[in-house]
Scaffold this motif. Structure first.
Motif, PDB file in Angstrom:
ATOM      1  N   PRO A  24       0.812  -1.228   0.000  1.00 27.84           N
ATOM      2  CA  PRO A  24       0.000   0.000   0.000  1.00 27.84           C
ATOM      3  C   PRO A  24       0.843   1.275   0.000  1.00 27.84           C
ATOM      4  O   PRO A  24       0.476   2.268  -0.646  1.00 27.84           O
ATOM      5  CB  PRO A  24      -0.826  -0.120   1.291  1.00 27.84           C
ATOM      6  CG  PRO A  24      -0.917  -1.587   1.541  1.00 27.84           C
ATOM      7  CD  PRO A  24       0.411  -2.134   1.095  1.00 27.84           C
ATOM      8  N   LEU A  25       1.970   1.259   0.692  1.00 29.93           N
ATOM      9  CA  LEU A  25       2.857   2.424   0.676  1.00 29.93           C
ATOM     10  C   LEU A  25       3.437   2.634  -0.712  1.00 29.93           C
ATOM     11  O   LEU A  25       3.525   3.770  -1.206  1.00 29.93           O
ATOM     12  CB  LEU A  25       3.985   2.248   1.688  1.00 29.93           C
ATOM     13  CG  LEU A  25       3.607   2.101   3.161  1.00 29.93           C
ATOM     14  CD1 LEU A  25       4.868   1.908   4.011  1.00 29.93           C
ATOM     15  CD2 LEU A  25       2.826   3.317   3.651  1.00 29.93           C
ATOM     16  N   LEU A  26       3.850   1.544  -1.353  1.00 29.56           N
ATOM     17  CA  LEU A  26       4.426   1.633  -2.692  1.00 29.56           C
ATOM     18  C   LEU A  26       3.406   2.157  -3.704  1.00 29.56           C
ATOM     19  O   LEU A  26       3.779   2.797  -4.693  1.00 29.56           O
ATOM     20  CB  LEU A  26       4.947   0.266  -3.127  1.00 29.56           C
ATOM     21  CG  LEU A  26       6.105  -0.315  -2.302  1.00 29.56           C
ATOM     22  CD1 LEU A  26       6.387  -1.745  -2.728  1.00 29.56           C
ATOM     23  CD2 LEU A  26       7.368   0.534  -2.456  1.00 29.56           C
ATOM     24  N   GLU A  27       2.144   1.873  -3.446  1.00 31.31           N
ATOM     25  CA  GLU A  27       1.094   2.330  -4.361  1.00 31.31           C
ATOM     26  C   GLU A  27       0.591   3.731  -4.016  1.00 31.31           C
ATOM     27  O   GLU A  27      -0.347   4.224  -4.629  1.00 31.31           O
ATOM     28  CB  GLU A  27      -0.067   1.334  -4.323  1.00 31.31           C
ATOM     29  CG  GLU A  27       0.307  -0.016  -4.921  1.00 31.31           C
ATOM     30  CD  GLU A  27      -0.843  -1.005  -4.885  1.00 31.31           C
ATOM     31  OE1 GLU A  27      -0.837  -1.924  -5.731  1.00 31.31           O
ATOM     32  OE2 GLU A  27      -1.741  -0.860  -4.025  1.00 31.31           O
ATOM     33  N   GLY A  28       1.229   4.352  -3.027  1.00 33.40           N
ATOM     34  CA  GLY A  28       0.893   5.725  -2.694  1.00 33.40           C
ATOM     35  C   GLY A  28      -0.361   5.895  -1.877  1.00 33.40           C
ATOM     36  O   GLY A  28      -0.920   7.005  -1.812  1.00 33.40           O
ATOM     37  N   LYS A  29      -0.804   4.844  -1.212  1.00 29.17           N
ATOM     38  CA  LYS A  29      -2.027   4.924  -0.421  1.00 29.17           C
ATOM     39  C   LYS A  29      -1.737   5.487   0.967  1.00 29.17           C
ATOM     40  O   LYS A  29      -0.637   5.355   1.495  1.00 29.17           O
ATOM     41  CB  LYS A  29      -2.668   3.534  -0.301  1.00 29.17           C
ATOM     42  CG  LYS A  29      -3.118   2.955  -1.632  1.00 29.17           C
ATOM     43  CD  LYS A  29      -3.677   1.559  -1.475  1.00 29.17           C
ATOM     44  CE  LYS A  29      -4.121   0.986  -2.820  1.00 29.17           C
ATOM     45  NZ  LYS A  29      -4.615  -0.408  -2.693  1.00 29.17           N
ATOM     46  N   GLU A  30      -2.743   6.120   1.542  1.00 27.95           N
ATOM     47  CA  GLU A  30      -2.643   6.621   2.904  1.00 27.95           C
ATOM     48  C   GLU A  30      -2.783   5.450   3.872  1.00 27.95           C
ATOM     49  O   GLU A  30      -3.787   4.731   3.838  1.00 27.95           O
ATOM     50  CB  GLU A  30      -3.726   7.660   3.169  1.00 27.95           C
ATOM     51  CG  GLU A  30      -3.552   8.958   2.390  1.00 27.95           C
ATOM     52  CD  GLU A  30      -2.336   9.762   2.854  1.00 27.95           C
ATOM     53  OE1 GLU A  30      -1.982   9.635   4.045  1.00 27.95           O
ATOM     54  OE2 GLU A  30      -1.766  10.502   2.043  1.00 27.95           O
ATOM     55  N   VAL A  31      -1.781   5.262   4.706  1.00 28.43           N
ATOM     56  CA  VAL A  31      -1.765   4.116   5.611  1.00 28.43           C
ATOM     57  C   VAL A  31      -1.412   4.603   7.018  1.00 28.43           C
ATOM     58  O   VAL A  31      -0.509   5.439   7.182  1.00 28.43           O
ATOM     59  CB  VAL A  31      -0.718   3.061   5.161  1.00 28.43           C
ATOM     60  CG1 VAL A  31      -0.716   1.871   6.107  1.00 28.43           C
ATOM     61  CG2 VAL A  31      -0.994   2.612   3.730  1.00 28.43           C
TER      62      VAL A  31
END
Length: 478
Positions: free
Chosen positions: A382-389
Motif C-alpha cells: 500500500p505504501l508503494l502504491e501511494g495509499k494513505e496508511v
C-alpha cells in the motif's frame, strides 16, 4: 433436444475456452520478481540517495521509474542475521544467528531448514526460483539454498570470495572461474531469466560487491574514480586518517559502479524480452556501511579510522573496534520498480525494514501466508502504491556481536529519538536526538534534563518489552 437447451449448451461450450483463458491469464499476471541485494552498500552510496560523485544510472533508473524508500532499515547491521531476517521475517536472536557466520569456527551454524521462508512459499505457488550470488546462511549441505526454496543456486555459500577468478558453486560443483564475479553472477541470472521468461520467476541476485576487497574491477568501473578527490563525511574529526578514507572510498565507489553496470544489463534484458512492466525489481542491501562516517569504516562491527586509537572503557571491546547501531549502519539504499502497479517517482518516507519483504513479496504474488508462520514484518505494497496508511514508524534493532568483540546491543528508534543499550557492557548506552542531531554526534545518555530522562525511560521500556515478546533472554533480567 429442446432448442433452448441446445442454445444454452452451445453458449456454455463457447464460454469454456474464455474461462480457461481467464484462469491462465490470472496465473500469468503474477509478477516476476528480481530481488537485488548488494553487500555492504552504504545508504549514501548511490546517486538516487543524493551522492553526486558516485554515478549509478541504473540504480537511479529503478528509483526514477518506481519508488524510492528513504527510510529503509535493517534490524541487524551485519551480514548473516540480516539475511536471515530478510528471508524469514524474524529477528536474528530468534533464529540463533546473531553475528556473521564464520564457516571455520561455526561449521554447523545456519538457517534451520524447518524455518519457512518467503522463497519456498513462492516456489510452492509455482514460481521458478534462483539464487545467484552470496548465501551466507550456513555452509553445511543441510543449509543449502535449495533446502530453503530455491530451485537453482550458483555462487558462494559462505561470506566472501575474491572479486575476480574465484571458486564458485555451479551445478553443485566447486568451479574455479575466470573473470569478475559480479559479471559471472549476472551472466547466470540472465540465463535463468531467459529460460523462464514466460514466468512467473524469482531471481535473487545477491552480489558480493561492494564488500571488500573492492579491487580489481573492470577499467570502466575503476577509471572514473581512480583520481577523484572524494568528499568525505567527517573531514574535521580529530586524528582522522583522511588519506586512507579517501583511498578506500575511491576503491569502494568502483565496486559500487561494477554492480550498477551489471544492473543495467538486467534491466536491458527485461526490456528486450518485453517483460519489464510486470516484473518487480527490488534494489537494496544487506545493511548500511560507514565510509568515514563517525570516523569509522565497516558496518555495525566498525573499526576506527584514526591515526591513534582511543582508550577503550570496556574490556570486551578492543580499542580498534566501535560496535554501533548508528543509522549509517542500519539504513540501506532501497528502490522498487513495478510499472504495472507503482507510479514512477513515488517516494515512501515511512520507516520500513528488511522484516517487511516477506509479507510484501507474498502480497505482490497473491500468495497467502500460512496461519502457523510467525511474521514480524508488514506488507508495504500500500505504501508503494501511494495509499494513505496508518503506519508505525518505530524500529527495533539488535546486534549481539561475538566476532572481534562481545556486545548485546539492543536499540529502539523513533523518528525523533534513538536509544541503544549494550547489555554486555554495563554502563554502555547511547541516546540521540534525531531531530536536532540526525548525524548522531552527541550522546545524551547522561543528560539529567527531565524531558530527556523521560524519553530514555520510555525507550528502554519499549526495548525490554520487545525483547520479552520475541523471547530474547540475553538481558531481560538485567
Amino acid at each position: 433436444m429442446h432448442r433452448r437447451t441446445v442454445t444454452l449448451t452451445l453458449l456454455l461450450l463457447a464460454l469454456l475456452p474464455l474461462t480457461a483463458l481467464r484462469t491462465t491469464r490470472a496465473a500469468d499476471e503474477r509478477p516476476n520478481i528480481i530481488f537485488v541485494l548488494t553487500d555492504d552498500q552504504a545508504p549514501t552510496a548511490a546517486g538516487f540517495t543524493g551522492n553526486p560523485q558516485l554515478k549509478t544510472p541504473n540504480m537511479d533508473r529503478i528509483a526514477r521509474e518506481g519508488a524510492t524508500l528513504t527510510n529503509a532499515f535493517v534490524v541487524t547491521p551485519v551480514c548473516s542475521p540480516s539475511r536471515a531476517s530478510l528471508v524469514t521475517s524474524r529477528y536474528g536472536s530468534e533464529l540463533g544467528i546473531v553475528d556473521w557466520i564464520n564457516p571455520r569456527s561455526e561449521p554447523e551454524l545456519g538457517l534451520e531448514p524447518e524455518l519457512v521462508t518467503w522463497v519456498e512459499l513462492l516456489q510452492q505457488a509455482g514460481y521458478a526460483t534462483s539464487l545467484c550470488g552470496k548465501w551466507h546462511l550456513g555452509t553445511a549441505d543441510r543449509y543449502h539454498p535449495t533446502q530453503q526454496g530455491y530451485d537453482h543456486f550458483m555462487g558462494i555459500r559462505d561470506g566472501g570470495c575474491p572479486p575476480k577468478d574465484a571458486t564458485l558453486e555451479i551445478d553443485g560443483r566447486n568451479v574455479r572461474t575466470s573473470g569478475f564475479i559480479v559479471d559471472i553472477i549476472t551472466d547466470h541470472a540472465l540465463e535463468f531469466i531467459d529460460e523462464h521468461k514466460d514466468g512467473p520467476f524469482l531471481v535473487s541476485l545477491h552480489y558480493r560487491e561492494p564488500h571488500s576487497a573492492w579491487l580489481p574491477t573492470r577499467d570502466e568501473d575503476w577509471l572514473p574514480y581512480k583520481d577523484i578527490d572524494p568528499v568525505i563525511p567527517n573531514p574535521d574529526f580529530p586524528l582522522l586518517d583522511i588519506q586512507k578514507v579517501k583511498r578506500w572510498t575511491r576503491e569502494y565507489y568502483a565496486s559500487c559502479a561494477s554492480v550498477d553496470r551489471n544492473l543495467g544489463r538486467v534491466l536491458s534484458r527485461l526490456d528486450e524480452l518485453g517483460i519489464a512492466d510486470n516484473t518487480v525489481v527490488i534494489f537494496t542491501s544487506d545493511h548500511g556501511y560507514h565510509n568515514g562516517h563517525h570516523a569509522l569504516w565497516f558496518k555495525g562491527n566498525a573499526h576506527w579510522l584514526l591515526t591513534e586509537l582511543p582508550e577503550q572503557e570496556w574490556d570486551n571491546i578492543p580499542p580498534r573496534r566501535r560496535p554501533n547501531l548508528f543509522d549509517q549502519a542500519l539504513r540501506v539504499p532501497t528502490a522498487v520498480r513495478w510499472p504495472a502497479r507503482i507510479a514512477a517517482g513515488t517516494v515512501v518516507d515511512e520507516v520500513v525494514s528488511n522484516l517487511d519483504w516477506f509479507p510484501t513479496l507474498l502480497a505482490m504474488a497473491d500468495v497467502e501466508i500460512p496461519a502457523d508462520v510467525t511474521v514480524r514484518g508488514r506488507n508495504i505494497v500500500p505504501l508503494l502504491e501511494g495509499k494513505e496508511v496508518d503506519w508505525d514508524n518505530d524500529l527495533y534493532c539488535e546486534y549481539s556481536m561475538h566476532h572481534g568483540a562481545t556486545t548485546h546491543m539492543r536499540g529502539w528508534r523513533t523518528p525523533a529519538w534513538k536509544l541503544m543499550i549494550d547489555f554486555a557492557s554495563p554502563g554502555r548506552a547511547e541516546l540521540y536526538d534525531l531531530v536536532n542531531d540526525p548525524e548522531e554526534t552527541t550522546n545524551l545518555i547522561d543528560s539529567t534534563e527531565p524531558r530527556v530522562v523521560a524519553v530514555r525511560t520510555m525507550l528502554e521500556e519499549k526495548i525490554r518489552q520487545r525483547m520479552a515478546e520475541i523471547g530474547d533472554e540475553v538481558a531481560t533480567s538485567r
